[in-house]
Design a protein around this motif. Structure first.
Motif, PDB file in Angstrom:
ATOM      1  N   ALA B  27       0.866  -1.170   0.000  1.00 45.23           N
ATOM      2  CA  ALA B  27       0.000   0.000   0.000  1.00 45.23           C
ATOM      3  C   ALA B  27       0.903   1.220   0.000  1.00 45.23           C
ATOM      4  CB  ALA B  27      -0.893   0.013   1.234  1.00 45.23           C
ATOM      5  N   THR B  28       0.450   2.280  -0.604  1.00 42.45           N
ATOM      6  CA  THR B  28       1.250   3.506  -0.631  1.00 42.45           C
ATOM      7  C   THR B  28       1.254   4.147   0.761  1.00 42.45           C
ATOM      8  OG1 THR B  28       0.440   3.817  -2.864  1.00 42.45           O
ATOM      9  CG2 THR B  28       1.557   5.691  -1.852  1.00 42.45           C
ATOM     10  N   VAL B  29       2.437   4.581   1.183  1.00 39.52           N
ATOM     11  CA  VAL B  29       2.533   5.274   2.470  1.00 39.52           C
ATOM     12  C   VAL B  29       3.041   6.683   2.207  1.00 39.52           C
ATOM     13  CG1 VAL B  29       3.644   5.336   4.727  1.00 39.52           C
ATOM     14  CG2 VAL B  29       3.006   3.137   3.713  1.00 39.52           C
ATOM     15  N   GLU B  30       2.317   7.648   2.696  1.00 37.69           N
ATOM     16  CA  GLU B  30       2.671   9.036   2.410  1.00 37.69           C
ATOM     17  C   GLU B  30       2.755   9.859   3.689  1.00 37.69           C
ATOM     18  OE1 GLU B  30      -0.017  10.858  -0.334  1.00 37.69           O
ATOM     19  OE2 GLU B  30       1.071  12.755  -0.368  1.00 37.69           O
ATOM     20  N   PHE B  31       3.886  10.539   3.852  1.00 34.49           N
ATOM     21  CA  PHE B  31       4.033  11.513   4.940  1.00 34.49           C
ATOM     22  C   PHE B  31       3.768  12.891   4.349  1.00 34.49           C
ATOM     23  CE2 PHE B  31       6.342   9.422   8.507  1.00 34.49           C
ATOM     24  CZ  PHE B  31       6.581   8.188   7.935  1.00 34.49           C
ATOM     25  N   ARG B  32       2.877  13.663   4.985  1.00 32.39           N
ATOM     26  CA  ARG B  32       2.625  15.017   4.504  1.00 32.39           C
ATOM     27  C   ARG B  32       2.940  16.024   5.597  1.00 32.39           C
ATOM     28  NH1 ARG B  32      -3.168  14.778   1.523  1.00 32.39           N
ATOM     29  NH2 ARG B  32      -2.554  13.507  -0.272  1.00 32.39           N
ATOM     30  N   HIS B  33       4.052  16.713   5.430  1.00 36.32           N
ATOM     31  CA  HIS B  33       4.449  17.782   6.360  1.00 36.32           C
ATOM     32  C   HIS B  33       4.349  17.335   7.813  1.00 36.32           C
ATOM     33  CE1 HIS B  33       4.657  20.401   2.942  1.00 36.32           C
ATOM     34  NE2 HIS B  33       3.439  20.047   2.593  1.00 36.32           N
ATOM     35  N   VAL B  34       4.942  16.170   8.096  1.00 39.79           N
ATOM     36  CA  VAL B  34       4.816  15.611   9.438  1.00 39.79           C
ATOM     37  C   VAL B  34       5.895  16.189  10.352  1.00 39.79           C
ATOM     38  CG1 VAL B  34       4.937  13.510  10.806  1.00 39.79           C
ATOM     39  CG2 VAL B  34       3.764  13.494   8.593  1.00 39.79           C
ATOM     40  N   THR B  35       5.463  16.701  11.489  1.00 40.39           N
ATOM     41  CA  THR B  35       6.388  17.240  12.487  1.00 40.39           C
ATOM     42  C   THR B  35       6.083  16.599  13.819  1.00 40.39           C
ATOM     43  OG1 THR B  35       6.684  19.355  11.371  1.00 40.39           O
ATOM     44  CG2 THR B  35       7.042  19.341  13.758  1.00 40.39           C
ATOM     45  N   LYS B  36       7.142  16.272  14.553  1.00 45.71           N
ATOM     46  CA  LYS B  36       6.945  15.764  15.910  1.00 45.71           C
ATOM     47  C   LYS B  36       7.863  16.506  16.867  1.00 45.71           C
ATOM     48  CE  LYS B  36       5.853  13.348  19.446  1.00 45.71           C
ATOM     49  NZ  LYS B  36       4.504  13.344  20.029  1.00 45.71           N
ATOM     50  N   ARG B  37       7.264  17.118  17.876  1.00 45.42           N
ATOM     51  CA  ARG B  37       8.017  17.719  18.973  1.00 45.42           C
ATOM     52  C   ARG B  37       7.628  16.967  20.232  1.00 45.42           C
ATOM     53  NH1 ARG B  37       9.610  22.950  17.258  1.00 45.42           N
ATOM     54  NH2 ARG B  37       8.330  23.453  15.466  1.00 45.42           N
ATOM     55  N   TYR B  38       8.619  16.413  20.914  1.00 47.13           N
ATOM     56  CA  TYR B  38       8.291  15.719  22.164  1.00 47.13           C
ATOM     57  C   TYR B  38       7.910  16.713  23.236  1.00 47.13           C
ATOM     58  CZ  TYR B  38       9.699  11.232  20.313  1.00 47.13           C
ATOM     59  OH  TYR B  38       9.756  10.086  19.581  1.00 47.13           O
ATOM     60  N   ASP B  39       8.563  17.870  23.161  1.00 50.14           N
ATOM     61  CA  ASP B  39       8.248  18.904  24.138  1.00 50.14           C
ATOM     62  C   ASP B  39       7.498  20.011  23.408  1.00 50.14           C
ATOM     63  OD1 ASP B  39       8.106  20.878  25.963  1.00 50.14           O
ATOM     64  OD2 ASP B  39      10.281  21.256  26.076  1.00 50.14           O
ATOM     65  N   PRO B  40       6.176  20.055  23.557  1.00 54.92           N
ATOM     66  CA  PRO B  40       5.363  20.955  22.734  1.00 54.92           C
ATOM     67  C   PRO B  40       5.731  22.425  22.920  1.00 54.92           C
ATOM     68  CG  PRO B  40       3.990  19.542  24.145  1.00 54.92           C
ATOM     69  CD  PRO B  40       5.396  19.351  24.583  1.00 54.92           C
ATOM     70  N   GLY B  41       6.196  22.805  24.104  1.00 54.25           N
ATOM     71  CA  GLY B  41       6.507  24.206  24.351  1.00 54.25           C
ATOM     72  C   GLY B  41       7.787  24.658  23.679  1.00 54.25           C
ATOM     73  N   GLN B  42       8.618  23.644  23.335  1.00 52.84           N
ATOM     74  CA  GLN B  42       9.964  23.949  22.845  1.00 52.84           C
ATOM     75  C   GLN B  42       9.936  24.650  21.490  1.00 52.84           C
ATOM     76  OE1 GLN B  42      11.805  20.260  22.016  1.00 52.84           O
ATOM     77  NE2 GLN B  42      13.357  21.169  20.731  1.00 52.84           N
ATOM     78  N   LYS B  43      10.825  25.637  21.338  1.00 53.31           N
ATOM     79  CA  LYS B  43      10.794  26.441  20.122  1.00 53.31           C
ATOM     80  C   LYS B  43      11.605  25.825  18.978  1.00 53.31           C
ATOM     81  CE  LYS B  43       8.035  29.860  20.523  1.00 53.31           C
ATOM     82  NZ  LYS B  43       7.012  28.830  20.638  1.00 53.31           N
ATOM     83  N   GLY B  44      12.758  25.320  19.281  1.00 52.98           N
ATOM     84  CA  GLY B  44      13.707  24.861  18.262  1.00 52.98           C
ATOM     85  C   GLY B  44      13.162  23.713  17.429  1.00 52.98           C
ATOM     86  N   PRO B  45      14.027  23.081  16.639  1.00 55.00           N
ATOM     87  CA  PRO B  45      13.573  21.980  15.796  1.00 55.00           C
ATOM     88  C   PRO B  45      13.102  20.804  16.645  1.00 55.00           C
ATOM     89  CG  PRO B  45      15.971  22.119  15.786  1.00 55.00           C
ATOM     90  CD  PRO B  45      15.475  23.312  16.536  1.00 55.00           C
TER      91      PRO B  45
END
Ligand SMILES: Nc1ncnc2c1ncn2[C@@H]1O[C@H](COP(=O)(O)OP(=O)(O)O)[C@@H](O)[C@H]1O
Ligand SMILES: [Mg+2]
Lengths: 223, 408
Positions: B27-45
């Motif tokens: 099956a086709t697997v597509e990531f669309r602009h996926v971002t994960k921050r473990y610490d939601p408050g954190q500003k950096g990458p």
């Protein structure tokens, strides 16, 4: 040992086999009720800890304090409330099992390897399926080790129940009566049987744990 | 911030080249602009940063990069062991974030480095975990278990009733793969699956895995930190860098030939030309016929044939044409017959699927610098020499050799 020695009156023993069996069974029953009740409470608390780790500290702290209260003091508190009932006998016994059983149950659940849990979750086991099919079976060795310890110590504690009445004395009653009437045979019967009972129960649980965890023996035998 | 490095000529969505749209089991697997921050408050990458890429059905996409670059995080978002902070992931066009995670996971095979077999269950029970969850009856499960154990090279009668602790690391890893395949999921996630086994076993497992995938055509997301493994395994390779940024996405050839940045070039390594040999196999070469003689053949005739050939060795084979060893031309007796005691050296045995890189490294270690190519029955098909491989590389220069600097 011979029957001639006055210390042990074999004829009395032969005459009172019925009584001996009855009190042994009663002793075992009193201990069983306490361990089962303690186990149910401890497991419920362990599952709470599994959900929310922060509860572990307070729970063990309370169980630890309860553990240090002397049995006589507990009886003194309980008798006015629950009278000379089975409940008065069982509540302290149950309370004393909690610390051991909570710790062993939590340790059992903690002993499940993280990779096994991750695989279970990743394959699509629901939370309760993970618990029933993976965590509890793998926790068995430590859980059973805790029950062994609790059972043996409870069998010892039942001895003091004769203090609150002849009804709940178990084998302890022989000792109480033996002391009161200066009849050594009764003391020996009570002491020897309770120790034997503790050993037998301990042995039984070792066997039970082995039969519940065949995979552990498999590892020892190797391939 | 959108950083999507793509191979030259590819659209910015990270759409890779595909030769065929349809596939047997994927099956086709597509990531669309996926971002994960473990610490939601954190500003950096975050751990993963605006990841967009599409893995066509039936392809192996390898996520590769240094430790901590977000490979595992990216993978675990596909079966929702980790929830993305933003963006969406689609499987065959359906947004998985809208599905029930438990149901979703049963349709996705999952293999991790530590394997995570259930120690209290037999191999058979372990393989049947997902089928049991799906409610298959016992006889269907049993049939599937035997089929899968055989597929991954474990004899069902020997392994079915053993416990994981009774298996070697390599055997356990096979069981892990069998377990992930049990319910025939269209998508497989594999997180450094061969990372914990020794290099020889790893190599064998990789080869078996590729053979298996040839039949199954699953869509596979495969995580590794080993660029060699990525090149060997991947139809597509996504090179990631710390901060969860996609540095390049393309075929192994493209990545070796034209690294999109200094980072990729450094990560791929200075020996790109040598690595490229891992993309080709013995079957891509023209085999040199070997001068062979059977045990019991007359020596004088064999001597003549050996003398007529530039190779100063004669390959002694048994009655079924399976190689026994080399006889130096000078050691062939003038008369009598050939026997096994004359064979003094052996060469590595290759098959048509051995990569040229492996073939080369095996040959360099051998006494006679040639590889004997055998068929499935072990019969001699021909030989490959070091010279043949270097000559082939000269005649087939990849872009890697013709392009000096990576395109900007
Ligand atoms: N559960 C977590 N909580 C917080 N940070 C995490 C967690 N898991 C991973 N990270 C961080 O996210 C980054 C990416 O981790 P990961 O995806 O495991 O990288 P990789 O698999 O490429 O080594 C790392 O900086 C790591 O420390
Ligand atoms: Mg990782």
């Amino acid at each position: 040992m011979t029957g001639d020695r006055p210390l042990i009156d074999w004829a009395w023993i032969a005459d009172h086999l019925d009584d001996i069996v009855l009190r042994t069974v009663q002793h075992l029953w009193l201990a069983t009720v306490a361990v089962v009740a303690g186990f149910i409470i401890a497991m419920a608390l362990a599952l709470l800890v599994r959900r929310s780790r922060v509860t572990y500290g307070p729970i063990t702290a309370v169980a630890g304090i309860l553990y240090t209260i002397p049995a006589l003091a507990l009886f003194a508190v309980l008798v006015p409330i629950t009278g000379l009932s089975l409940l008065t006998a069982e509540i302290p016994l149950t309370i004393y099992t909690l610390l051991i059983l909570i710790r062993s149950n939590v340790a059992g659940l903690d002993s499940v390897p993280a990779d096994v849990l991750e695989a279970a979750q990743g394959m699509g086991l629901s939370g309760s399926q993970q618990l029933r099919r993976v965590e509890l079976p793998l926790a068995v060795p430590l859980i059973v080790a805790g029950i062994r310890l609790a059972a043996v110590s409870t069998i010892g504690l039942v001895m003091i129940l004769s203090l609150i009445g002849d009804e709940f004395g178990g084998l302890g009653l022989f000792i109480k009566e033996g002391i009161q009437t200066f009849f050594a045979t009764k003391i020996y019967v009570g002491a020897v049987l309770s120790v034997t009972l503790a050993f037998a129960v301990d042995f039984l649980f070792v066997r039970l744990q082995r039969s519940l965890t065949p995979w552990i023996d498999a590892r020892r035998v190797g391939a | 911030m959108t950083v999507t490095a793509t191979p030259a000529g590819q659209p910015a969505t990270g759409e890779p080249p595909t030769d065929d749209g349809s596939a047997r089991g994927g099956a086709t697997v597509e990531f669309r602009h996926v971002t994960k921050r473990y610490d939601p408050g954190q500003k950096g990458p975050g751990a993963v940063n605006d990841l967009s890429l599409t893995v066509p059905a039936g392809k192996i996409c390898v996520l590769v990069g240094p430790s901590g670059c977000g490979k595992t995080t990216s993978l675990k978002m596909v079966n929702r062991l980790i929830e993305p902070t933003s963006g969406e992931i689609l499987i065959d066009g359906r947004n998985i974030l809208k599905e029930d995670p438990v149901e979703l996971r049963r349709r996705i095979g999952y293999v991790i480095q530590q394997i995570g077999l259930f120690p209290h269950q037999t191999i058979g029970q372990n393989v049947a975990v997902v089928p049991a969850l799906l409610g298959w009856d016992a006889s269907r499960r049993r049939k599937r278990v035997d089929e899968l154990l055989a597929t991954v090279g474990l004899e069902p009668d020997r392994y079915r009733d053993r416990y994981p602790s009774q298996l070697s690391g390599g055997e356990r890893q096979r069981v892990g793969v069998a377990r992930a395949l049990a319910a025939d999921p269209p998508v497989m996630l594999m997180d450094e699956p061969f990372g914990a086994v020794d290099p020889i076993v790893r190599d064998r497992l990789q080869n078996e895995f590729l053979r298996l995938q040839g039949d199954l055509a699953k869509t596979i997301l495969f995580v590794t930190h080993d660029i060699d493994e990525a090149i060997k395994i991947g139809d597509l390779v996504a090179v990631m860098r710390v901060g969860g940024v996609l540095a390049q996405f393309g075929t192994p050839e493209e990545i070796l030939a034209s690294p999109a940045s200094d980072f990729v070039a450094r990560f791929v390594g200075a020996d790109r030309g040598l690595k490229r040999l891992a993309l080709f196999r013995v079957r891509d070469l023209e085999l040199t016929p070997a001068v062979t003689a059977r045990v019991g053949d007359p020596a004088s005739e064999a001597r003549q044939r050996a003398a007529a050939d530039p190779m100063p060795y004669l390959l002694l084979v048994d009655a079924d044409r399976r190689p026994i060893g080399w006889i130096a031309e000078t050691r062939i007796p003038r008369d009598g017959t050939l026997d096994e005691s004359l064979a003094s050296a052996m060469s590595p045995l290759l098959d048509r699927n051995t990569t040229l890189k492996d073939a080369l490294s095996m040959m360099l270690d051998a006494a006679v610098q040639a590889g004997i190519v055998v068929d499935r029955a072990g019969r001699v098909e021909g030989i490959v020499t070091v010279d043949a491989i270097t000559a082939w590389a000269r005649e087939n220069p990849g872009e890697a050799d013709s392009i000096e600097a990576p395109p900007a």
